[in-house]
Scaffold this motif. Structure first.
Motif, PDB file in Angstrom:
ATOM      1  N   SER A 284       0.830  -1.219   0.000  1.00  0.00           N
ATOM      2  CA  SER A 284       0.000   0.000   0.000  1.00  0.00           C
ATOM      3  C   SER A 284       0.861   1.264   0.000  1.00  0.00           C
ATOM      4  CB  SER A 284      -0.950   0.000   1.206  1.00  0.00           C
ATOM      5  OG  SER A 284      -1.854  -1.070   1.139  1.00  0.00           O
ATOM      6  N   ASN A 285       1.834   1.309  -0.893  1.00  0.00           N
ATOM      7  CA  ASN A 285       2.743   2.438  -1.067  1.00  0.00           C
ATOM      8  C   ASN A 285       3.818   2.521   0.008  1.00  0.00           C
ATOM      9  OD1 ASN A 285       1.447   3.506  -3.464  1.00  0.00           O
ATOM     10  ND2 ASN A 285      -0.187   4.249  -2.108  1.00  0.00           N
ATOM     11  N   GLY A 286       3.934   1.490   0.834  1.00  0.00           N
ATOM     12  CA  GLY A 286       5.030   1.446   1.785  1.00  0.00           C
ATOM     13  C   GLY A 286       6.337   1.114   1.083  1.00  0.00           C
ATOM     14  N   GLY A 287       7.447   1.497   1.690  1.00  0.00           N
ATOM     15  CA  GLY A 287       8.754   1.268   1.092  1.00  0.00           C
ATOM     16  C   GLY A 287       9.293  -0.124   1.363  1.00  0.00           C
ATOM     17  N   ASP A 288      10.210  -0.557   0.527  1.00  0.00           N
ATOM     18  CA  ASP A 288      10.837  -1.869   0.700  1.00  0.00           C
ATOM     19  C   ASP A 288      11.858  -1.826   1.836  1.00  0.00           C
ATOM     20  OD1 ASP A 288       9.383  -2.548  -1.548  1.00  0.00           O
ATOM     21  OD2 ASP A 288      11.101  -2.407  -2.918  1.00  0.00           O
ATOM     22  N   GLY A 289      12.075  -2.994   2.451  1.00  0.00           N
ATOM     23  CA  GLY A 289      13.120  -3.096   3.460  1.00  0.00           C
ATOM     24  C   GLY A 289      14.495  -3.179   2.823  1.00  0.00           C
ATOM     25  N   ALA A 290      15.530  -2.957   3.630  1.00  0.00           N
ATOM     26  CA  ALA A 290      16.908  -3.034   3.140  1.00  0.00           C
ATOM     27  C   ALA A 290      17.268  -4.480   2.820  1.00  0.00           C
ATOM     28  CB  ALA A 290      17.859  -2.473   4.184  1.00  0.00           C
ATOM     29  N   LEU A 291      18.213  -4.652   1.895  1.00  0.00           N
ATOM     30  CA  LEU A 291      18.668  -5.983   1.503  1.00  0.00           C
ATOM     31  C   LEU A 291      19.579  -6.613   2.560  1.00  0.00           C
ATOM     32  CD1 LEU A 291      19.565  -5.254  -2.224  1.00  0.00           C
ATOM     33  CD2 LEU A 291      17.689  -6.700  -1.436  1.00  0.00           C
ATOM     34  N   ARG A 292      19.674  -7.941   2.519  1.00  0.00           N
ATOM     35  CA  ARG A 292      20.603  -8.695   3.355  1.00  0.00           C
ATOM     36  C   ARG A 292      21.987  -8.681   2.691  1.00  0.00           C
ATOM     37  NH1 ARG A 292      17.479 -12.563   4.653  1.00  0.00           N
ATOM     38  NH2 ARG A 292      17.395 -12.125   6.882  1.00  0.00           N
TER      39      ARG A 292
END
Length: 361
Positions: A284-292
């Motif tokens: 819902s337009n939230g941002g992605d988390g950081a990569l591992r």
């Protein structure tokens, strides 16, 4: 054996107390009530045909997972047509595992507290093409099935994001399983797994928890115990600021774990990391988390590989953040203030992502 003995004694005491000769009638009643409750909860999800497709990291390249979900009145059908075929490496998933993860996803979206029994799963039908990644057939290897299988639950959440917006969860950073083989300083052989978790995905009105796995419930042993068992040293563990996806509800933070080989012997480390190319997705337009990210002595290494740690070598495990939920500009100033104060979000990121004005820019 002791637990089974105690359980048997308590069950017999229960049957004597209620003058029961058999549990058949009680079992049938529990299953019937569970099925009725599940069917009623399913009707709260909007009828329709839904689908989702994602790319995930394989061994030799990306792999496609697809699902189709049909909600009709009080029942749900889930299929996985279009999913990539099984691969030679041991990351394939037997259908029983896929079925369990799919049923778990629906339980999360309906009645999480409902007891698991045949009645609670009766309204949900799950299928997958034989021979695909999610329905591996003999002799396809399945030893590391979690590498793919843990994606089944967020795959279904993504499909139902518009039908059950107030219940689905953004992607989690998931657990990171790192296998250590070697020799303890006292000469004893070592073969064990270190569990490190990424951030939990956010929900519509709830921030994701930091360093909380999903959909698994794995946990790492205390650092002191790990060090005593392996002879390695955990130099540091810290939360990673700005690793959670931005949103009205922020994704949970990942963490950095730094481990040094102090055994005095070479150690073989097997990495099976995910979320290294394709991040935990926001909803819902939230941002992605950081990569591992995995590093040895400061240099990035293949997240699915076999590494030799020489004595004194340092491995750094940077865990993925959870995805965010909703538009970041809807997060309140008070929440952003708390994020900055707690060290979860940097001032620079708050200005960039949340339109934060501290009066000094």
């Amino acid at each position: 054996v002791t637990c089974n003995g105690v359980g048997e004694r308590m069950l017999l005491e229960f049957m004597r107390e209620y003058d029961l000769d058999t549990l058949s009638e009680l079992s049938a009643s529990i299953r019937q009530h569970s099925e009725r409750a599940m069917r009623a909860a399913i009707t709260d999800i909007r009828d329709g045909d839904y689908s989702n497709a994602i790319q995930i990291e394989g061994i030799d390249g990306s792999l496609q997972l697809e699902c189709q979900v049909t909600v009709q009145a009080d029942q749900i059908k889930i299929g996985f047509e279009g999913t990539a075929q099984a691969v030679p490496q041991g990351i394939n998933v037997p259908f029983c595992y896929t079925n369990a993860m799919a049923l778990y996803a629906i339980k999360c979206l309906t009645i999480p507290s409902l007891p698991n029994n045949a009645g609670s799963i009766a309204p949900v039908e799950v299928s997958a093409p034989a021979g695909c990644l999610l329905s591996a057939q003999h002799p396809s290897p399945t030893g590391a099935r979690h590498v793919i299988g843990h994606f089944v639950t967020p795959l279904i959440f993504g499909a139902l994001a518009d039908a059950a917006t107030n219940r689905v969860q953004a992607d989690s950073g998931m657990a990171d399983l790192v296998t250590f083989h070697g020799r303890h300083p006292n000469g004893r052989s070592i073969s064990t797994i270190y569990f490190a978790s990424g951030g939990f995905g956010a929900l519509q009105d709830h921030d994701g928890l930091a360093t909380t796995p999903g959909p698994s419930n794995m946990a790492v042993v205390p650092s002191e115990l790990w060090e005593a068992l392996t002879g390695t040293t955990i130099i540091s563990k810290r939360l990673l600021p700005d690793s959670g996806g931005i949103g009205k509800a922020r994704g949970g933070l990942g963490q950095e774990v730094v481990i040094r080989n102090d055994t005095g012997h070479p150690m073989t480390v097997f990495l099976m990391g995910n979320r290294t190319v394709f991040p935990p997705l926001g909803l819902s337009n939230g941002g992605d988390g950081a990569l591992r990210l995995h590093k040895v002595n400061g240099d990035a290494v293949d997240p699915k590989s076999r590494i030799i740690l020489a004595p004194g070598d340092v491995m750094t495990l940077c865990q993925a953040g959870g995805g965010g939920f909703g538009c970041a500009r809807q997060r309140t100033r008070a929440q952003v203030n708390d994020d900055i104060s707690d060290g979860f979000v940097s001032l620079e990121a708050a200005r960039r992502d949340y339109d934060y004005d501290d009066g000094e820019s």
